[in-house]
Scaffold this motif. Structure first.
Motif, short mmCIF file in Angstrom:
data_model
loop_
_atom_site.label_atom_id
_atom_site.label_comp_id
_atom_site.label_asym_id
_atom_site.label_seq_id
_atom_site.Cartn_x
_atom_site.Cartn_y
_atom_site.Cartn_z
N VAL B 76 0.84 -1.21 0.00
CA VAL B 76 0.00 0.00 0.00
C VAL B 76 0.88 1.26 0.00
O VAL B 76 0.60 2.22 -0.71
N SER B 77 1.96 1.23 0.77
CA SER B 77 2.85 2.39 0.82
C SER B 77 3.52 2.64 -0.52
O SER B 77 3.66 3.77 -0.95
N ALA B 78 3.93 1.56 -1.18
CA ALA B 78 4.64 1.72 -2.45
C ALA B 78 3.67 2.00 -3.59
O ALA B 78 4.08 2.51 -4.63
N GLY B 79 2.40 1.65 -3.40
CA GLY B 79 1.41 1.97 -4.42
C GLY B 79 1.07 0.82 -5.34
O GLY B 79 0.03 0.85 -5.97
N SER B 80 1.95 -0.16 -5.47
CA SER B 80 1.58 -1.30 -6.31
C SER B 80 2.40 -2.52 -5.94
O SER B 80 3.53 -2.42 -5.46
N ARG B 81 1.79 -3.67 -6.16
CA ARG B 81 2.44 -4.94 -5.89
C ARG B 81 3.66 -5.14 -6.79
O ARG B 81 4.68 -5.66 -6.35
N LEU B 82 3.50 -4.72 -8.05
CA LEU B 82 4.58 -4.93 -9.02
C LEU B 82 5.85 -4.20 -8.58
O LEU B 82 6.95 -4.73 -8.65
N ARG B 83 5.66 -2.99 -8.08
CA ARG B 83 6.81 -2.20 -7.66
C ARG B 83 7.56 -2.90 -6.53
O ARG B 83 8.79 -2.94 -6.51
N VAL B 84 6.80 -3.49 -5.61
CA VAL B 84 7.44 -4.19 -4.50
C VAL B 84 8.19 -5.42 -5.00
O VAL B 84 9.31 -5.71 -4.58
N LEU B 85 7.57 -6.13 -5.96
CA LEU B 85 8.24 -7.32 -6.51
C LEU B 85 9.53 -6.93 -7.23
O LEU B 85 10.58 -7.56 -7.06
N LEU B 86 9.46 -5.86 -8.01
CA LEU B 86 10.66 -5.40 -8.72
C LEU B 86 11.75 -4.99 -7.73
O LEU B 86 12.93 -5.25 -7.94
N ALA B 87 11.33 -4.35 -6.64
CA ALA B 87 12.30 -3.97 -5.62
C ALA B 87 12.91 -5.21 -4.97
O ALA B 87 14.11 -5.22 -4.65
N THR B 88 12.11 -6.26 -4.81
CA THR B 88 12.65 -7.51 -4.27
C THR B 88 13.72 -8.05 -5.21
O THR B 88 14.81 -8.46 -4.77
N VAL B 89 13.41 -8.06 -6.51
CA VAL B 89 14.39 -8.52 -7.50
C VAL B 89 15.63 -7.64 -7.44
O VAL B 89 16.77 -8.13 -7.45
N GLY B 90 15.43 -6.33 -7.33
CA GLY B 90 16.55 -5.40 -7.26
C GLY B 90 17.42 -5.65 -6.04
O GLY B 90 18.66 -5.66 -6.14
N THR B 91 16.77 -5.87 -4.90
CA THR B 91 17.53 -6.12 -3.67
C THR B 91 18.32 -7.43 -3.79
O THR B 91 19.50 -7.48 -3.42
N ALA B 92 17.67 -8.47 -4.32
CA ALA B 92 18.37 -9.75 -4.49
C ALA B 92 19.55 -9.57 -5.43
O ALA B 92 20.64 -10.10 -5.18
N THR B 93 19.36 -8.79 -6.51
CA THR B 93 20.46 -8.54 -7.45
C THR B 93 21.62 -7.84 -6.75
O THR B 93 22.79 -8.20 -6.93
N LEU B 94 21.27 -6.86 -5.93
CA LEU B 94 22.30 -6.12 -5.21
C LEU B 94 23.15 -7.05 -4.34
O LEU B 94 24.38 -6.99 -4.35
N TRP B 95 22.46 -7.92 -3.60
CA TRP B 95 23.19 -8.83 -2.71
C TRP B 95 23.98 -9.85 -3.52
O TRP B 95 25.08 -10.23 -3.14
N CYS B 96 23.42 -10.30 -4.66
CA CYS B 96 24.16 -11.25 -5.51
C CYS B 96 25.39 -10.57 -6.11
O CYS B 96 26.41 -11.22 -6.34
N LEU B 97 25.30 -9.26 -6.36
CA LEU B 97 26.46 -8.54 -6.87
C LEU B 97 27.59 -8.53 -5.83
O LEU B 97 28.77 -8.65 -6.18
#
Lengths: 293, 218
Positions: B76-97
């Motif tokens: 609800v804070s981010a405004g959409s489910r997709l945005r949160v999922l993309l951020a999850t992918v982004g965070t995982a990518t960051l840690w994998c980097l």
């Protein structure tokens, strides 16, 4: 603003949790959704907040800024409440310092016990609920969705919650909340919907979309002269609540009876300490108070 | 989006759930590459293989941190489910980097190598191929799709096996066999980049599937 048309919801192939729900929420409305346990209140609120998609029917006109407080707030492990609010404020597009200040202010008003720098999971249920409430109000919401917000909160926080609801409505936002206690919904909501058997029926309430205008009257014994005569305040018409705070008597009076009550007080030689307009709420802000006999 | 990634990284860091996959990866790299003097192409191939299960673990751990009511607040804070999922992918990518950086440097410290720039580029591309594939598996087996973690674990292990052994279908398998036979790193760069692109496509598909399932379940 927000419109539900023939909304139905079922999970998988299960029973219909909601069926043919028509609902309209406009700015400034304070609406209650009443129903027993498992009647689909939370599901309806999740649909309103955009978290859940209805199986049938449509929801239109959902505003951009929504505040959502779930019925159970389970905090992420070890983050502190203030840091949590700062992060969520940033997610909502605030600057870190603005989010921090706002979060601090909200926790202050809710008088969070347990420390705003302590890990969230160390907080009691009521205090965690206060953090959940604060996160929904970081930016003034156009739609505030509260799932059983009163459960777990102490008496003084009840008053603050009522103030928050009043403020959101005064700024043109809509508030929808659930509770299973009719008494609470009647005092706080401008209108109510009753959920039963998956269907929704509008129920009584003052469908004016506002709050009852109230007056808070604080009386004390005059500094000099004869002591005032005791009055049975709770039996006086228009007095919604009465409490004693120190040497003062705090009365909450419906606006239309305010003049008569004031006249009675003066006739019985009470001195008026203050007279303020107030929101419609059951509890007093200070919380502490014995009923005056 | 940056705020979301920051928030998720903080929560992951504080939860210490990153520690197990991180240690597993460091351990695997140490065992596979210590006192190794062969060509770096093969060394980085084994490091990439080690990153695969660790990225699956890291992704499921990251998604599993938040339960439903709490994720609802973030959505609800981010405004959409997709945005949160993309951020999850982004965070995982960051840690994998971060893991990738460790995977690049550690073999050089543990063995005797003379790295050329091509080796390092190849090492990064190979590890990212495995990381993206692992994140794809992790998303599909995460709490977003499976409520019951037992089933998710079994499916994750099966998918890992399929990715490691599935000849011709999995970019990881194709890349690893190719790297074992490659004469040097610069020759393997182009085929590895192709596999990286394939793995990115796989991750995008997995994200789309996860999004569709989460929306249906909500």
């Amino acid at each position: 603003m927000l419109r539900c048309e023939a909304v139905g919801k079922r999970y998988g192939g299960g029973r219909w949790v909601l069926r043919d729900v028509d609902m309209e929420v406009s700015g400034g409305d304070v609406l209650a959704v009443v129903g027993g346990n498992g009647s689909g209140k939370s599901t309806l609120l999740r649909i309103l907040a955009g978290l859940s998609r209805p199986t049938t029917g449509s929801v239109s006109g959902r505003p951009p800024r929504i505040g959502y407080v779930p019925d159970r707030f389970t905090a992420p492990d070890r983050i502190s409440s203030l840091s949590y609010l700062t992060h969520l404020g940033r997610i909502r597009g605030m600057s870190a310092s603005a989010a921090r200040t706002r979060g601090d202010h909200l926790l202050e008003r809710l008088s969070l016990v347990g420390g705003r720098n302590a890990a969230l999971r160390t907080l009691s249920k009521g205090n965690a609920q206060k953090v959940a409430l604060a996160q929904a109000l970081l930016v003034p919401p156009d739609l505030l969705v509260l799932d059983e917000p009163w459960s777990g909160l102490d008496a003084s926080a009840h008053g603050v919650l009522a103030e928050f609801i009043g403020e959101v409505a005064a700024q043109g936002g809509a508030v929808v909340f659930t509770d299973h206690r009719e008494a609470i919904t009647e005092t706080h909501a401008g209108g109510a919907y009753v959920l039963g058997d998956g269907r929704v029926t509008p129920h009584g309430g003052r469908h004016t979309g506002g709050r009852l205008p109230m007056v808070e009257l604080v009386l004390a014994a005059p500094p000099a002269g004869t002591p005032p005569i005791e009055v049975d305040w709770s039996g006086t018409p228009g007095v919604v609540d009465s409490a004693r705070r120190g040497g003062e008597i705090v009365l909450r009076v419906a606006r239309e009876h305010a003049d008569a009550v004031l006249l009675t007080a003066l006739r019985h030689r009470w001195s008026v300490v203050s007279l303020t307009g107030a929101a419609d709420e059951a509890g007093f802000r200070g919380g502490a108070g014995r009923a005056v006999r | 989006m940056i705020a979301l990634v920051r928030y998720m990284s903080t929560v992951l860091l504080l939860s210490q759930r990153y520690l197990a996959p991180l240690l597993l990866f460091l351990g695997l790299v140490a065992v596979l590459t210590s006192s190794d003097t062969g060509p770096l192409t093969a060394t980085y191939a084994s490091v990439a293989g080690a990153l695969l299960p660790c990225s699956v673990w890291l992704t499921t751990a990251l998604v599993g941190l938040e339960d439903q009511p709490h994720r609802s607040i973030v959505v609800v804070s981010a405004g959409s489910r997709l945005r949160v999922l993309l951020a999850t992918v982004g965070t995982a990518t960051l840690w994998c980097l971060l893991l990738t950086a460790a995977g690049l440097v550690l073999p050089l410290m543990l063995g005797a190598h003379s790295p050329a720039p091509a080796d390092l580029v190849l090492g990064t591309a190979a590890q990212l191929t495995c990381a993206f594939t692992g994140m794809a598996v992790g998303l599909v087996c995460s709490r977003l799709v499976f409520r019951r973690q037992g089933y998710a674990l079994v499916l994750a292990l099966l998918l890992l096996l399929a990715v490691l052994l599935g000849d011709g279908v999995s970019p990881v398998r194709t890349m690893l066999t190719h790297l074992q036979d490659a004469p040097d790193s610069s020759a393997a760069l182009v085929p590895t980049s192709l596999m990286l692109a394939a793995a990115t496509g796989l991750l995008a598909t997995a994200a789309a599937v996860t999004q569709a399932i989460t929306r249906r379940k909500a």
